[in-house]
Design a protein around this motif. Structure first.
Motif, mmCIF file in Angstrom:
data_model
loop_
_atom_site.group_PDB
_atom_site.id
_atom_site.type_symbol
_atom_site.label_atom_id
_atom_site.label_comp_id
_atom_site.label_asym_id
_atom_site.label_seq_id
_atom_site.Cartn_x
_atom_site.Cartn_y
_atom_site.Cartn_z
ATOM 1 N N ILE A 95 -3.640 -5.156 46.696
ATOM 2 C CA ILE A 95 -3.729 -4.956 48.143
ATOM 3 C C ILE A 95 -3.533 -6.349 48.744
ATOM 4 O O ILE A 95 -4.305 -7.256 48.448
ATOM 5 N N CYS A 122 -7.952 2.550 39.284
ATOM 6 C CA CYS A 122 -7.005 1.670 38.610
ATOM 7 C C CYS A 122 -7.197 1.698 37.099
ATOM 8 O O CYS A 122 -8.318 1.535 36.610
ATOM 9 N N VAL A 131 0.159 0.940 40.728
ATOM 10 C CA VAL A 131 -0.055 1.819 41.885
ATOM 11 C C VAL A 131 0.549 3.180 41.648
ATOM 12 O O VAL A 131 0.482 3.708 40.562
ATOM 13 N N HIS A 188 -11.043 5.259 48.370
ATOM 14 C CA HIS A 188 -11.181 5.366 46.912
ATOM 15 C C HIS A 188 -9.942 4.738 46.278
ATOM 16 O O HIS A 188 -8.826 5.160 46.550
ATOM 17 N N ILE A 189 -10.156 3.727 45.434
ATOM 18 C CA ILE A 189 -9.064 3.096 44.696
ATOM 19 C C ILE A 189 -9.379 3.228 43.216
ATOM 20 O O ILE A 189 -10.430 2.773 42.751
ATOM 21 N N ILE A 241 -5.904 5.584 46.690
ATOM 22 C CA ILE A 241 -4.819 4.820 46.076
ATOM 23 C C ILE A 241 -5.090 4.836 44.585
ATOM 24 O O ILE A 241 -6.188 4.496 44.141
ATOM 25 N N THR A 242 -4.092 5.230 43.799
ATOM 26 C CA THR A 242 -4.290 5.303 42.354
ATOM 27 C C THR A 242 -3.004 4.932 41.632
ATOM 28 O O THR A 242 -1.913 5.084 42.182
ATOM 29 N N ASP A 243 -3.144 4.444 40.403
ATOM 30 C CA ASP A 243 -1.980 4.134 39.571
ATOM 31 C C ASP A 243 -1.936 5.043 38.341
ATOM 32 O O ASP A 243 -1.251 4.763 37.376
ATOM 33 N N ILE A 286 -3.229 -2.729 40.610
ATOM 34 C CA ILE A 286 -3.088 -2.427 42.032
ATOM 35 C C ILE A 286 -3.340 -3.716 42.788
ATOM 36 O O ILE A 286 -4.335 -4.399 42.550
ATOM 37 N N LEU A 341 -14.485 1.893 44.262
ATOM 38 C CA LEU A 341 -13.527 1.080 43.514
ATOM 39 C C LEU A 341 -13.765 1.325 42.034
ATOM 40 O O LEU A 341 -14.850 1.038 41.524
ATOM 41 N N LEU A 376 -7.415 -5.011 39.541
ATOM 42 C CA LEU A 376 -7.420 -4.654 40.961
ATOM 43 C C LEU A 376 -7.618 -5.928 41.771
ATOM 44 O O LEU A 376 -8.644 -6.598 41.647
#
Length: 198
Positions: free
Chosen positions: A116, A110, A156, A107-108, A128-130, A114, A79, A94
């Motif tokens: 969830i 930010c 996102v 893997h996120i 997941i990425t922004d 984002i 994260l 996040l």
């Protein structure tokens, strides 16, 4: 004397095996992860009840991460909330809802926002990425990817939202929004079917 030495060695080896067999290792790892989860919750902005994480875990910018109740993640969770990169400032946010389970290698990343939602199950090997490194034009061709400025056009995968109850196929790349109860898959992800929940 030789028999006594053989028996002692045999007893020692069987003791080592009993201590290090699979079930014992599994139990010791579970106990270690309980202590690890309790310790790591202090890195987050806010953390709900009952979080369980398996180490190793990589957290960057935990002060920007809010986690709800009943959060579980397997090994190699990553994260990242970047508030500064190559001199550029960001205000990441996040938010992870309640009853979220993440499998191996999630893997996120930010720099913006984002979210969830609640009751989400992640498979393995998910990103997941922004944001992205650089721009998709001539400006960045001569700059190493790790030195390019981060660019973002919104939360996102710029402004993508996945409705409640969606199922996303393995290895899919979601580049647009989908309504609730959709089954999607592919690169880029396409609607396979809508689930009637009545």
């Amino acid at each position: 004397m030789r028999n006594l030495i053989k028996k002692s060695i045999g007893l020692l080896l069987s003791s080592v095996y009993a201590f290090y067999n699979y079930n014992t290792q599994k139990k010791l790892k579970a106990i270690r992860n309980i202590f690890f989860s309790y310790w790591i919750r202090n890195l987050f902005k806010k953390c709900g009840k009952e979080i369980r994480l398996q180490s190793p875990v990589y957290i960057k910018g935990g002060q920007y991460i809010t986690i709800g109740d009943d959060f579980h993640a397997l090994e190699r969770l990553r994260l990242e909330c970047w508030d500064e990169f190559e001199g550029e400032k960001f205000v990441p946010d996040l938010l992870i809802g309640n009853n979220v389970v993440m499998n191996y290698n999630v893997h996120i990343g930010c720099v913006n926002k984002i979210i969830i939602g609640n009751n989400v199950l992640f498979g393995s090997n998910i990103l997941i990425t922004d944001h992205q490194h650089g721009f998709v034009d001539k400006r960045d061709l001569n700059i190493a990817p790790t030195k390019r400025l981060l660019s973002t056009t919104g939360p996102v995968m710029p402004n993508v939202s996945i409705g409640t109850g969606c199922i996303i196929g393995a290895n899919s790349v979601v580049t647009k929004s989908f309504p609730k109860n959709s089954v999607l898959a592919g690169i880029p992800a396409k609607l396979i079917k809508s689930l009637n929940v009545e």
